[in-house]
Scaffold this motif. Structure first.
Motif, PDB file in Angstrom:
ATOM      1  N   ASP A 535       0.844  -1.194   0.000  1.00  0.00           N
ATOM      2  CA  ASP A 535       0.000   0.000   0.000  1.00  0.00           C
ATOM      3  C   ASP A 535       0.881   1.246   0.000  1.00  0.00           C
ATOM      4  OD1 ASP A 535      -2.314  -1.459   0.035  1.00  0.00           O
ATOM      5  OD2 ASP A 535      -2.500  -1.444   2.224  1.00  0.00           O
ATOM      6  N   GLY A 536       0.534   2.198  -0.827  1.00  0.00           N
ATOM      7  CA  GLY A 536       1.261   3.465  -0.853  1.00  0.00           C
ATOM      8  C   GLY A 536       2.284   3.561  -1.968  1.00  0.00           C
ATOM      9  N   LEU A 537       2.656   2.420  -2.582  1.00  0.00           N
ATOM     10  CA  LEU A 537       3.574   2.458  -3.718  1.00  0.00           C
ATOM     11  C   LEU A 537       2.778   2.602  -5.008  1.00  0.00           C
ATOM     12  CD1 LEU A 537       6.443  -0.203  -3.544  1.00  0.00           C
ATOM     13  CD2 LEU A 537       6.620   2.265  -3.364  1.00  0.00           C
ATOM     14  N   THR A 538       3.175   3.520  -5.870  1.00  0.00           N
ATOM     15  CA  THR A 538       2.541   3.601  -7.175  1.00  0.00           C
ATOM     16  C   THR A 538       2.962   2.392  -8.009  1.00  0.00           C
ATOM     17  OG1 THR A 538       4.354   4.820  -8.203  1.00  0.00           O
ATOM     18  CG2 THR A 538       2.648   6.121  -7.112  1.00  0.00           C
ATOM     19  N   ARG A 539       2.174   2.074  -9.010  1.00  0.00           N
ATOM     20  CA  ARG A 539       2.530   0.965  -9.894  1.00  0.00           C
ATOM     21  C   ARG A 539       3.856   1.250 -10.591  1.00  0.00           C
ATOM     22  NH1 ARG A 539       0.164  -3.479 -11.689  1.00  0.00           N
ATOM     23  NH2 ARG A 539       0.898  -4.366 -13.662  1.00  0.00           N
ATOM     24  N   GLU A 540       4.076   2.509 -10.931  1.00  0.00           N
ATOM     25  CA  GLU A 540       5.326   2.894 -11.584  1.00  0.00           C
ATOM     26  C   GLU A 540       6.520   2.546 -10.700  1.00  0.00           C
ATOM     27  OE1 GLU A 540       7.513   7.042 -12.980  1.00  0.00           O
ATOM     28  OE2 GLU A 540       5.394   7.036 -12.445  1.00  0.00           O
ATOM     29  N   ALA A 541       6.443   2.923  -9.403  1.00  0.00           N
ATOM     30  CA  ALA A 541       7.541   2.622  -8.474  1.00  0.00           C
ATOM     31  C   ALA A 541       7.690   1.120  -8.282  1.00  0.00           C
ATOM     32  CB  ALA A 541       7.285   3.308  -7.132  1.00  0.00           C
ATOM     33  N   ALA A 542       6.554   0.405  -8.164  1.00  0.00           N
ATOM     34  CA  ALA A 542       6.604  -1.046  -7.974  1.00  0.00           C
ATOM     35  C   ALA A 542       7.295  -1.726  -9.159  1.00  0.00           C
ATOM     36  CB  ALA A 542       5.192  -1.590  -7.782  1.00  0.00           C
ATOM     37  N   GLU A 543       7.018  -1.266 -10.374  1.00  0.00           N
ATOM     38  CA  GLU A 543       7.638  -1.865 -11.558  1.00  0.00           C
ATOM     39  C   GLU A 543       9.147  -1.634 -11.558  1.00  0.00           C
ATOM     40  OE1 GLU A 543       5.610  -0.288 -14.927  1.00  0.00           O
ATOM     41  OE2 GLU A 543       3.841  -1.572 -14.673  1.00  0.00           O
ATOM     42  N   ARG A 544       9.568  -0.431 -11.196  1.00  0.00           N
ATOM     43  CA  ARG A 544      10.999  -0.137 -11.171  1.00  0.00           C
ATOM     44  C   ARG A 544      11.715  -0.986 -10.116  1.00  0.00           C
ATOM     45  NH1 ARG A 544      12.134   4.788 -13.912  1.00  0.00           N
ATOM     46  NH2 ARG A 544      10.251   5.936 -14.486  1.00  0.00           N
ATOM     47  N   LEU A 545      11.108  -1.119  -8.945  1.00  0.00           N
ATOM     48  CA  LEU A 545      11.701  -1.911  -7.868  1.00  0.00           C
ATOM     49  C   LEU A 545      11.729  -3.396  -8.219  1.00  0.00           C
ATOM     50  CD1 LEU A 545       9.980  -0.016  -4.942  1.00  0.00           C
ATOM     51  CD2 LEU A 545      12.461  -0.208  -5.231  1.00  0.00           C
ATOM     52  N   ALA A 546      10.648  -3.880  -8.827  1.00  0.00           N
ATOM     53  CA  ALA A 546      10.579  -5.300  -9.188  1.00  0.00           C
ATOM     54  C   ALA A 546      11.632  -5.662 -10.232  1.00  0.00           C
ATOM     55  CB  ALA A 546       9.175  -5.638  -9.693  1.00  0.00           C
ATOM     56  N   ARG A 547      11.961  -4.723 -11.117  1.00  0.00           N
ATOM     57  CA  ARG A 547      12.979  -4.998 -12.143  1.00  0.00           C
ATOM     58  C   ARG A 547      14.363  -5.154 -11.529  1.00  0.00           C
ATOM     59  NH1 ARG A 547      10.318  -1.200 -15.597  1.00  0.00           N
ATOM     60  NH2 ARG A 547      11.758   0.432 -14.937  1.00  0.00           N
ATOM     61  N   VAL A 548      14.669  -4.303 -10.520  1.00  0.00           N
ATOM     62  CA  VAL A 548      16.022  -4.274  -9.949  1.00  0.00           C
ATOM     63  C   VAL A 548      16.171  -5.246  -8.781  1.00  0.00           C
ATOM     64  CG1 VAL A 548      17.733  -2.783  -8.828  1.00  0.00           C
ATOM     65  CG2 VAL A 548      16.323  -1.894 -10.702  1.00  0.00           C
ATOM     66  N   ARG A 549      15.120  -5.421  -7.974  1.00  0.00           N
ATOM     67  CA  ARG A 549      15.164  -6.265  -6.776  1.00  0.00           C
ATOM     68  C   ARG A 549      16.298  -5.840  -5.834  1.00  0.00           C
ATOM     69  NH1 ARG A 549      10.587  -8.741  -5.685  1.00  0.00           N
ATOM     70  NH2 ARG A 549       9.520  -9.254  -7.626  1.00  0.00           N
ATOM     71  N   PRO A 550      16.239  -4.598  -5.302  1.00  0.00           N
ATOM     72  CA  PRO A 550      17.312  -4.131  -4.411  1.00  0.00           C
ATOM     73  C   PRO A 550      17.366  -4.947  -3.125  1.00  0.00           C
ATOM     74  CG  PRO A 550      15.428  -2.658  -4.280  1.00  0.00           C
ATOM     75  CD  PRO A 550      15.139  -3.627  -5.397  1.00  0.00           C
ATOM     76  N   GLY A 551      18.573  -5.079  -2.563  1.00  0.00           N
ATOM     77  CA  GLY A 551      18.736  -5.832  -1.326  1.00  0.00           C
ATOM     78  C   GLY A 551      18.543  -5.006  -0.083  1.00  0.00           C
ATOM     79  N   THR A 552      18.660  -3.652  -0.207  1.00  0.00           N
ATOM     80  CA  THR A 552      18.491  -2.755   0.937  1.00  0.00           C
ATOM     81  C   THR A 552      17.753  -1.498   0.486  1.00  0.00           C
ATOM     82  OG1 THR A 552      20.530  -1.501   0.556  1.00  0.00           O
ATOM     83  CG2 THR A 552      20.710  -3.521   1.888  1.00  0.00           C
ATOM     84  N   THR A 553      17.278  -0.721   1.461  1.00  0.00           N
ATOM     85  CA  THR A 553      16.592   0.524   1.119  1.00  0.00           C
ATOM     86  C   THR A 553      17.553   1.542   0.520  1.00  0.00           C
ATOM     87  OG1 THR A 553      16.859   1.218   3.435  1.00  0.00           O
ATOM     88  CG2 THR A 553      14.735   0.270   2.807  1.00  0.00           C
ATOM     89  N   HIS A 554      18.836   1.499   0.904  1.00  0.00           N
ATOM     90  CA  HIS A 554      19.797   2.417   0.287  1.00  0.00           C
ATOM     91  C   HIS A 554      20.005   2.071  -1.181  1.00  0.00           C
ATOM     92  CE1 HIS A 554      22.002   4.489   3.889  1.00  0.00           C
ATOM     93  NE2 HIS A 554      20.703   4.723   3.852  1.00  0.00           N
TER      94      HIS A 554
END
Length: 588
Positions: A535-554
């Protein structure tokens, strides 16, 4: 360069700062046109218009003067996301803009097409050259070409050079910007067919009236607030399976699906073709039939069916829509493909980093929408004039306004698709409300010469009334009628109630953002995290994060396009997961 929404605000802002301004536009007849949707405002966009108005700008006053339908969106939610949307009389809005620009004593308007910006050996702007060979000296230029930079119109297989119907593109300028080292990206937008009023079965459609009281962008106490026009009703209808089947049968004729269009379109304002393909499970899509004016022959704008299909296909699917069985398409919809600069080449003043005196605003920076264009124009125009006068630049911080969010997003992250403002982009959105735009920005506007002493004093008097109302609400515990000894009007009481609602959030949000950006805010993220479920993440942000799969918030923070608002949401979720994991790790 250009007299659309960005160009108007740039010209007026520069003139308010006190420099002589020349506007070059293809034709005076289309100054201030609303070429697509005949409305101003909407979700987050209304916030931008209020901020334009607070900074002394034009758009809010023009919308009020030409409004024929008005609603406040999100009224069932908190004041932070209440959003004013005014539908305007399109011809009147254009005439209002033309008169305001052409009659301005500090602005000269010239018809012409700019082919090149003249720069000296040090890269500083010196002039602009027009297509007729003439040259105009310039201390600074603000480039607000909208969709005209290398513009091409698409309807089916038909391709026509242009920024909009009947107007030539700025092709030479596009080539020159490349030669100056700017990286250009290809973007796309579109518009629906326009319908004749006659032939529509209005009785078969659901009417939608305006709110009462009718919303405005100008505050009720402003002495020169524009007079009201008569109101019109909009009407609602829906697509159906017959429409969708027609679209699917002719997808191969859509330039978006045939490969003819290379530019990336707006994610949050998809064409009808995109809706049918991407949301195949939806049996229907809503359409708002919006009159473009008060005159009996005013065209109808069917909001929700933007398309670039061939004209004969548009005729067919329109007549398959309930209530439009006998409707006549006066002008087919089309897509427009155009060049935009990579805004990461700009400073927070919207100035080129490499070419002194060159500023950019509007769709040329990768944004979509009149409101996003207008606020950029104001900032770029003001800063161009302030730079010429050797004064401090105008900066709106992210915690001061959506204007600050927009500019910061553009110049730090750039755009790989047309950028549209949403409340979710702002990490301080609870405090960036429509009702407090003047409170946030009037001091800044006054300090930079964008509003008069009288306007600033009016805002200060209003703030005093709000503070008294807040004190009275506090004394009564937030209840009771009309607080304050001065019998404050309802709109002042509403501002006071909104202030009480969000009291204390500012410091809390600032501390949270500081933690996120600091070492203590570096929290591990599961590699299998479902970003689309947060909740609170736009689809645009979710797509970018899902592509990269970062290990940390930094690591997430370093992904291009991940806004502070998205990072704040992600950090909060990661902290929750960390707390939930503690009991399991302590048992063995």
């Amino acid at each position: 360069m250009g007299a659309g929404h960005a160009g108007l605000e740039a010209a007026f802002a520069a003139a308010r700062v006190g420099v002589p301004v020349t506007v070059v536009t293809g034709t005076r007849a289309t100054i201030g046109q609303t070429p697509c949707n005949p409305s101003v405002g909407g979700v987050a966009k209304g916030h931008l218009v209020h901020e334009i108005h607070a900074l002394g700008g034009f758009m809010g006053r023009a919308a009020d003067a030409c409004a024929i339908h008005g609603r406040v969106l999100n009224l069932s939610k908190g004041p932070a996301v209440h959003a004013t949307r005014l539908q305007v009389d399109k011809p009147r809005y254009g005439r209002y803009a033309q008169a305001s620009l052409l009659d301005h004593p500090g602005i000269t308007t010239i018809e012409g097409l700019v082919e090149a910006v003249g720069v000296d050996d040090r890269g500083r702007v010196r002039s602009v050259r027009l297509a007729d060979g003439s040259e105009l000296e310039a201390g600074a230029v603000v480039i607000t070409t909208g969709t005209f930079l290398g513009g091409v119109l698409h309807t089916g297989a038909s391709q026509t050079p242009g920024g909009r119907v009947g107007e030539a593109p700025a092709t030479a300028l596009s080539q020159q910007l490349r030669s100056l080292g700017f990286r250009l990206v290809r973007l796309k937008t579109g518009t629906p067919p326009r319908l004749a009023r006659a032939g529509i079965d209005w009785d078969a459609l659901e009417p939608q009236g305006s709110d009462d009281p009718f919303p405005r962008f100008c505050a009720a106490d402003e002495p020169d607030a524009p007079a009201r026009l008569p109101e019109v009703h909009c009407h609602i209808t829906f697509t159906n399976e017959a429409v969708h089947e027609l679209i699917r049968a002719h997808l191969h004729e859509s330039p978006m699906y045939s490969g003819q269009i290379k530019g990336i379109g707006p994610r949050y304002c998809p064409s009808l073709e995109d809706k049918v393909v991407r949301f195949a499970d939806k049996p229907r899509h809503q359409i708002f039939l919006e009159p473009e004016g008060l005159e009996p022959d005013a065209l109808i704008y069917p909001n929700g069916i933007s398309t670039s299909l061939p004209a004969e296909v548009q005729d067919a699917f329109v007549r398959a829509i309930p209530g439009l069985e006998h409707a006549r398409v006066v002008r087919p919809g089309y897509a427009v493909e155009y060049d935009a600069v990579d805004a990461r080449a700009l400073t927070h003043e919207l100035a080129s980093k490499d070419h002194e005196g060159m500023y950019f605003a509007g769709q040329i920076n990768g944004t979509s929408g009149y409101e996003e264009a207008g606020i950029q124009g104001l900032i770029a125009g003001a800063n161009a004039a302030l730079w010429l006068r050797e004064r401090a630049p105008l900066h709106v911080a992210r915690d001061q306004g959506y204007a600050g969010v927009l500019v910061d997003d553009l110049v730090t992250q750039g755009c790989d698709e047309p950028y549209r403002m949403f409340t979710s982009r702002a990490e301080f959105r609870l405090l960036l409300r429509e009702d407090n735009a003047d409170d946030r920005l009037a001091g800044l506007a006054h300090a930079h010469g964008l509003i008069s002493d009288a306007r600033h004093e009016l805002v200060q008097r209003r703030l005093e009334l709000v503070e008294r109302a807040v004190a009275e609400l506090d004394r009564r515990g937030g209840s009771g009628p009309g607080p304050g000894p001065d019998h404050a009007p309802a709109w002042i009481v509403a501002k006071a109630q909104a202030r009480r609602t969000y009291a204390g959030y500012l410091e809390r949000q600032r501390r949270e953002v500081a933690r996120i950006r600091g070492d203590a805010g570096n929290v591990r993220l599961p590699l299998d995290l479902d970003y689309f479920a947060l909740d609170g993440l736009t689809r645009e942000a979710a797509e970018r994060l899902a592509r990269v799969r970062p290990g940390t918030t930094h690591q997430a923070a370093r992904i291009p396009g991940i806004t502070p608002a998205a990072l704040s949401c992600l950090w909060a979720h990661a902290r929750t997961l960390k707390r939930q994991a503690r009991p399991e790790s302590s048992t063995g």
